[in-house]
Write an enzyme that holds these catalytic residues in place. Structure first.
Site, short mmCIF file in Angstrom:
data_model
loop_
_atom_site.label_atom_id
_atom_site.label_comp_id
_atom_site.label_asym_id
_atom_site.label_seq_id
_atom_site.Cartn_x
_atom_site.Cartn_y
_atom_site.Cartn_z
CG HIS A 144 -2.02 -1.05 1.07
ND1 HIS A 144 -3.04 -1.17 2.00
CD2 HIS A 144 -2.24 -2.01 0.15
CE1 HIS A 144 -3.85 -2.16 1.63
NE2 HIS A 144 -3.38 -2.69 0.51
CD GLU B 244 -1.21 4.35 3.82
OE1 GLU B 244 -2.31 4.78 4.18
OE2 GLU B 244 -1.06 3.48 2.92
CB CYS C 14 -1.67 1.44 6.04
SG CYS C 14 -1.76 0.71 4.41
CB ALA D 219 -15.98 12.56 -30.59
NE ARG E 274 -12.46 2.00 -27.13
CZ ARG E 274 -12.65 1.78 -28.41
NH1 ARG E 274 -11.79 0.98 -29.07
NH2 ARG E 274 -13.67 2.32 -29.04
CG LEU F 175 -16.84 -1.60 -27.92
CD1 LEU F 175 -18.02 -2.08 -27.08
CD2 LEU F 175 -16.84 -0.08 -27.99
CB SER G 27 -31.36 5.35 -20.83
OG SER G 27 -32.29 5.32 -21.89
#
Length: 381
Positions: free
Chosen positions: A51, A53, A88, A157, A187, A207, A318
């Protein structure tokens, strides 16, 4: 600029580097300061790894610094539980820091409450929200903990007059190459790409990220296809054995006998067919699929934390109506159509008054050739 904001900004900029590498954990950065000098910087680099820290402590020790009496500036309250890494709070206590400043509390039951442990050990603790960047980078994690929903980023766009396609549906390419390269980088860092059947029919998209230096995670492709109409020859279906792909249709249709053969063929191609209940309007009428339930299922069953929406105005409308969009990344191109029948970025809502609109706040802008990237975040109380 306050001292706290300065150091928390630095911690946040360090944390952002790991976007796409640590989820479902939060992005966290830490800066250790002693005698008004930075002695260590760290961030959570990879899910399951050290982590922030402990990374900052290791950085300071490697440089030969004594941490006793230092102040730790952290973007999120230090955790207090044993997970893939030890707490931590233990690391900060053992290091002998005198103070911990965090941008916001950890809302999770299992990991939150670290300040209580630190105060019991005699360490001064305080929250400081002066760094909007340090606060913002934890919002996706905090939202998922509080609501069970993923962080939703809408991307589109548009022309100067707010159109995403001509009246005939032509949209390639409104934005320039540099803008499209930025989309591919996005992506490559998220858990899922969400689109609609309208976009599948119009564009037959993949995609997937292309032309990026590193793919941080392979995004699951999710198609909202209420009537299970998807053509089995689309690129999404033909590549489903390689890239995870989910087609979401009405719950009734997913188990209907008349669709059994198609479901079987899709599953044989590698597609997962997911049944989702309809959104029920007042009076008992069905609308489209319940998008909130769909997103919640992605979290519960697929551990998805971040979703990018690449779809037409109907789906964006929506999602806006259901208030499910958290961020908007808009590529503004130097083009005006001036055609009232050209497609707008969002449609289908009724908003007779400005107060009925969804308000966003501008986070940052970036010039990309003649395009402008506008990054917004939903303005909620």
């Amino acid at each position: 600029m306050s001292e706290s904001k300065h150091y928390l900004d630095i911690a946040a900029r360090a944390a952002i580097r790991a976007f796409g590498d640590v989820e479902p954990n939060p992005l966290v950065g830490c800066v250790l300061v002693k005698d008004s000098r930075i002695i260590g910087i760290g961030h959570h680099k990879k899910f399951g790894g050290l982590h922030a820290e402990r990374e900052a402590i290791a950085d300071a020790l490697a440089k030969g610094h004594d941490l006793r009496g230092a102040t730790a500036y952290v973007t999120l309250e230090p955790c207090r539980h044993f997970g893939k890494q030890p707490p931590c709070t233990d690391a900060l206590i053992e290091a002998g820091v005198a103070e911990v400043v965090a941008a916001r509390p950890d809302p999770a039951d299992v990991s939150g409450g670290g300040f209580r442990i630190l105060r019991e050990a005699g360490i001064s603790c305080r929250f400081d929200g002066s760094s909007s960047l340090a606060t913002a980078i934890s919002e996706p994690f905090c939202k998922r903990v509080a609501t069970g929903l993923p962080w939703v980023i809408a991307k589109w766009a548009q022309t100067i007059d707010g159109r995403i396609a001509t009246r005939s549906g032509e949209s390639k390419w409104i934005s320039g190459e540099r803008s499209r390269a930025r989309v591919h980088k996005l992506r490559a860092r998220v858990d899922a790409m969400l689109t609609s059947m309208g976009t599948v029919i119009a564009d037959d998209p993949m995609l997937t990220p292309r032309g990026v230096r590193r793919i941080h995670r392979v995004a699951t492709r999710v198609v909202v296809d209420t009537g299970l109409d998807i053509d089995e020859n689309t690129q999404l279906v033909r590549t489903a054995a390689v890239v995870p792909t989910i087609v979401c249709c009405s719950k009734e249709l997913s188990t209907a006998h008349l669709m059994a053969d198609k479901v079987q063929r899709l599953e044989a191609a590698g597609v997962e067919v997911m049944g989702v209940p309809h959104e029920v309007l007042s009076g008992g009428l069905n609308k489209g699929l319940d998008l909130e339930l769909l997103l919640r299922a992605l979290v519960d069953h697929k551990q998805i934390s971040t979703v990018v929406v690449e779809a037409g105005g109907g789906m964006l409308g929506s999602l806006l109506e259901a208030d499910l969009i958290d961020e908007a990344v808009v590529y503004l191109a130097p083009l005006v159509l001036g055609d009232e029948q050209a497609f707008s970025a969002a449609s289908g809502r009724i908003a007779a008054h400005l107060a009925e609109g969804r308000r966003f706040r501008l986070l940052r802008t970036k010039r990309l050739g003649d395009d402008l990237e506008l990054h917004y975040r939903r303005a909620r109380d």
